[in-house]
Design a protein around this motif. Structure first.
Motif, PDB file in Angstrom:
ATOM      1  N   PHE A 117       5.658   8.930  17.575  1.00  0.00           N
ATOM      2  CA  PHE A 117       5.944   8.914  16.130  1.00  0.00           C
ATOM      3  C   PHE A 117       7.229   9.687  15.807  1.00  0.00           C
ATOM      4  O   PHE A 117       7.243  10.579  14.969  1.00  0.00           O
ATOM      5  N   HIS A 168       5.034   4.074  14.178  1.00  0.00           N
ATOM      6  CA  HIS A 168       4.335   3.409  13.085  1.00  0.00           C
ATOM      7  C   HIS A 168       4.807   1.959  12.954  1.00  0.00           C
ATOM      8  O   HIS A 168       5.978   1.650  13.202  1.00  0.00           O
ATOM      9  N   MET A 209      -4.233   2.376   9.982  1.00  0.00           N
ATOM     10  CA  MET A 209      -2.873   2.232  10.486  1.00  0.00           C
ATOM     11  C   MET A 209      -2.890   1.580  11.862  1.00  0.00           C
ATOM     12  O   MET A 209      -3.832   1.750  12.643  1.00  0.00           O
ATOM     13  N   ASP A 252      -0.217   0.942  15.380  1.00  0.00           N
ATOM     14  CA  ASP A 252       0.919   1.561  16.043  1.00  0.00           C
ATOM     15  C   ASP A 252       1.625   0.560  16.944  1.00  0.00           C
ATOM     16  O   ASP A 252       0.990  -0.304  17.553  1.00  0.00           O
TER      17      ASP A 252
END
Length: 215
Positions: free
Chosen positions: A114, A145, A201, A203
């Motif tokens: 990240f 992300h 979320m 990735d």
């Protein structure tokens, strides 16, 4: 003009980490655990190591780790956490601006988890240098992300910081040969914001092994 844009990297991130006694959970990133748990320990480089959770997790598993971050505040906490975990002798902490710093050694693992920033960050250039620091047979692991958390500070960030893993592999030249590349998008995971917000979320996970050494 937003005051964030007028701050240098060390000033901005020291201010960010000074807002609370602890910013992150203290747990290693799930993608790092998943991808590295069965890899034989050797030398590791953790870029943007923050408060040190990933580096400490690696050190606990026998890795010799170099953790690099621009924030002296974060690194002070990381050093204390490493001492508390009994692995301070296995981790070297470097206060460096990744935009200007170049690794001098090679590593069997180079991890960038990240590596995004609400202020200017030459992410592609940093990751190119990261790839160059991977030893033959070593692993490059970049996790980012696919979209920014809704509570994040990235409203000024360049959306080019959010390539897919496959796009990043192409940009870094890893598909041109010399690498065994896996580029995936993770399953959705629940994450919580600083005030208890919840979001699902995904990735972008780039895992690439440099050919030329033992797998």
């Amino acid at each position: 003009m937003d005051t964030e844009t007028t701050q240098g990297p060390s000033e901005y991130w020291d201010s960010f980490y000074s807002e609370r006694d602890r910013i992150w959970s203290g747990k290693p990133n799930p993608a790092l655990v998943r991808e590295v748990e069965t890899v034989a320990p050797a030398r590791a480089l953790d870029l943007g190591c923050g408060e040190g959770a990933d580096a400490i997790w690696l050190a606990q598993r026998g890795w010799t780790v170099t953790g690099v971050d621009v924030s002296a505040v974060a690194l002070s906490r990381a050093q204390q956490h490493a001492e508390d975990a009994g692995v301070a002798d296995r981790v070297q902490w470097l206060e460096r601006d990744l935009a200007a710093w170049e690794p001098e050694d090679e590593y069997e693992l180079v991890s960038a988890q990240f590596l995004h920033s609400p202020i200017e960050l030459p992410r592609e250039r940093i990751l190119r240098r990261a790839a160059e620091a991977v030893a033959p047979g070593g692993l490059l692991l970049v996790v980012g992300h696919t979209e920014f958390p809704p509570w994040g500070r990235h409203r000024h960030a360049d959306e080019a910081q959010l390539p897919t893993a496959e796009q990043l592999a192409m940009t870094l030249g890893l598909r041109a040969g010399g690498w065994e590349v896996e580029a995936t998008t993770s399953d959705g995971r629940e994450v919580k914001g600083p005030e208890g917000q919840v979001a699902i979320m995904t990735d972008a996970v780039l895992r690439a092994r440099r050919r030329g050494g033992q797998a």
